[in-house]
Design a protein around this motif. Structure first.
Motif, PDB file in Angstrom:
ATOM      1  N   ASN A  27       0.839  -1.191   0.000  1.00  0.00           N
ATOM      2  CA  ASN A  27       0.000   0.000   0.000  1.00  0.00           C
ATOM      3  C   ASN A  27       0.881   1.250   0.000  1.00  0.00           C
ATOM      4  O   ASN A  27       1.601   1.514   0.965  1.00  0.00           O
ATOM      5  CB  ASN A  27      -0.908   0.000   1.229  1.00  0.00           C
ATOM      6  N   TYR A  35       1.770   9.937   0.299  1.00  0.00           N
ATOM      7  CA  TYR A  35       1.840   8.696  -0.469  1.00  0.00           C
ATOM      8  C   TYR A  35       3.282   8.492  -0.912  1.00  0.00           C
ATOM      9  O   TYR A  35       4.121   9.373  -0.787  1.00  0.00           O
ATOM     10  CB  TYR A  35       0.907   8.749  -1.693  1.00  0.00           C
ATOM     11  N   GLN A  92      -5.144   1.127 -11.556  1.00  0.00           N
ATOM     12  CA  GLN A  92      -6.208   0.436 -10.830  1.00  0.00           C
ATOM     13  C   GLN A  92      -6.451  -0.951 -11.439  1.00  0.00           C
ATOM     14  O   GLN A  92      -6.174  -1.176 -12.620  1.00  0.00           O
ATOM     15  CB  GLN A  92      -7.509   1.250 -10.864  1.00  0.00           C
ATOM     16  N   GLU A 108     -10.583   2.766  -5.401  1.00  0.00           N
ATOM     17  CA  GLU A 108      -9.285   3.313  -5.791  1.00  0.00           C
ATOM     18  C   GLU A 108      -8.229   2.983  -4.742  1.00  0.00           C
ATOM     19  O   GLU A 108      -8.401   3.232  -3.561  1.00  0.00           O
ATOM     20  CB  GLU A 108      -9.385   4.822  -5.995  1.00  0.00           C
ATOM     21  N   GLU A 109      -7.134   2.424  -5.209  1.00  0.00           N
ATOM     22  CA  GLU A 109      -6.028   2.044  -4.347  1.00  0.00           C
ATOM     23  C   GLU A 109      -4.721   2.503  -4.976  1.00  0.00           C
ATOM     24  O   GLU A 109      -4.639   2.723  -6.190  1.00  0.00           O
ATOM     25  CB  GLU A 109      -5.986   0.517  -4.146  1.00  0.00           C
ATOM     26  N   LYS A 111      -0.786   1.178  -5.142  1.00  0.00           N
ATOM     27  CA  LYS A 111       0.099   0.063  -4.840  1.00  0.00           C
ATOM     28  C   LYS A 111       1.518   0.361  -5.315  1.00  0.00           C
ATOM     29  O   LYS A 111       1.750   1.224  -6.158  1.00  0.00           O
ATOM     30  CB  LYS A 111      -0.406  -1.221  -5.513  1.00  0.00           C
TER      31      LYS A 111
END
Length: 323
Positions: A27, A35, A92, A108-109, A111
């Protein structure tokens, strides 16, 4: 105090080094405001789970895991932009269709792919025998590959000597094993210095303003003698090293509810509390700068540990021995 589960009776008797751990799908959204590199809690939580497995193992039940040193070899967020003038967007995944045949909604992520080296304190009252050391290396590498880490999956480790044991007095031998990488260090002292500098110019500035200012680049026009304009780029973190904003824990914003009172919590058998993220600055340091005994960059001060302040409801991650 360095034990992950808050036991003060044990001391550091050695270190386990997990070399070049490849983590896929970690994550990369570390907090509501930051982020890039995953949150530190994602790594400490994984080794906390490993420490609990040790407690259930007959051979390793007398030892546990403590602080964790984080060394990053590579971090590749899964992002895309069509050209250099566009903003980045996270890649995504399309989830399988639902039972009724309709398209599942996209959550929504963010990675990333990581290559990390971890050095973890082993805490106990007696030194491990050679047989216990070999058993610990065998079991921990098995546990590491069975559990999630920072939300991602462990895909592999270094080909040669993926897990190594070091005695407590041999901590200096760990440094060459970290190269080439950058070690994440606490930069609260640098953050305090920058806050003091900014407040001399603008007394009403808040620490959050300073944190945002550190992340920004200031482009200042400067007129040359021939009339041309030259743009100068400056940053608040100049001269302080490679500073990055990081979440370092949580601040309680409600009362502490008894176990089973709050609904829909992950672990209803424990007390629960509403919290919000706490931010500070971290600093990426080259391993060769570590090792000066008693200095600011002493490798013994590079281990992240849990801290809990019950009076102020602070759940912190810190490298300092005292709050």
């Amino acid at each position: 105090m360095s034990r992950i589960d808050d036991d003060n009776d044990l001391s550091v008797i050695g270190y386990l080094l997990f070399k070049k751990v490849v983590i896929e799908g970690a994550n990369t959204i570390s907090s509501p405001l930051t982020y890039g590199f995953p949150a530190i809690t994602g790594f400490l939580g994984s080794f906390h789970a490993m420490s609990r497995k040790m407690a259930d193992d007959e051979i390793l039940s007398e030892v546990s895991l403590g602080g964790v040193l984080l060394a990053c070899h590579d971090c590749q967020p899964h992002m895309y932009r069509p050209n250099t003038y566009n903003n980045y967007t996270f890649n995504q995944t399309r989830n399988p269709i639902k039972k009724d045949g309709k398209t599942a909604s996209i959550i929504e992520e963010g990675k990333c792919r990581l290559v990390m080296t971890f050095v973890v304190e082993i805490l106990g009252s007696d030194h491990l025998t050679d047989e216990q050391q070999d058993y610990a290396k065998q079991k921990t590498i098995q546990w590491l590959q069975q559990q999630r880490m920072a939300g991602g999956s462990v895909q592999g480790l270094a080909r040669f000597e993926p897990v190594q044991f070091f005695d407590s007095h041999d901590i200096g031998s760990v440094i060459p094993q970290l190269l080439p990488a950058f070690v994440l260090m606490d930069a609260q002292d640098e953050f305090t210095q920058i806050i003091d500098t900014v407040k001399k110019e603008k007394p009403d500035t808040t620490p959050l303003d300073v944190l945002i200012d550190v992340c920004a680049l200031h482009h200042i026009p400067e007129t040359q003698k021939n009339g041309d304009t030259k743009w100068l780029t400056t940053s608040r973190k100049s001269g302080h090293g490679w500073l990055v904003p990081i979440p370092i824990g949580y601040q309680g914003i409600s009362e502490l509810f008894e176990a089973g009172t709050m609904q829909n919590v992950r672990n209803p058998e424990y007390p629960s509390q509403y919290v919000e993220a706490i931010y500070s600055l971290g600093k990426w340091v080259y391993p060769q700068r570590l090792g000066s005994i008693g200095g600011d960059n002493d490798i013994a001060n590079a281990f992240w540990r849990y801290r809990y302040d019950v009076s102020d409801a602070l759940y912190l991650l810190t490298q300092k021995q005292a709050l």
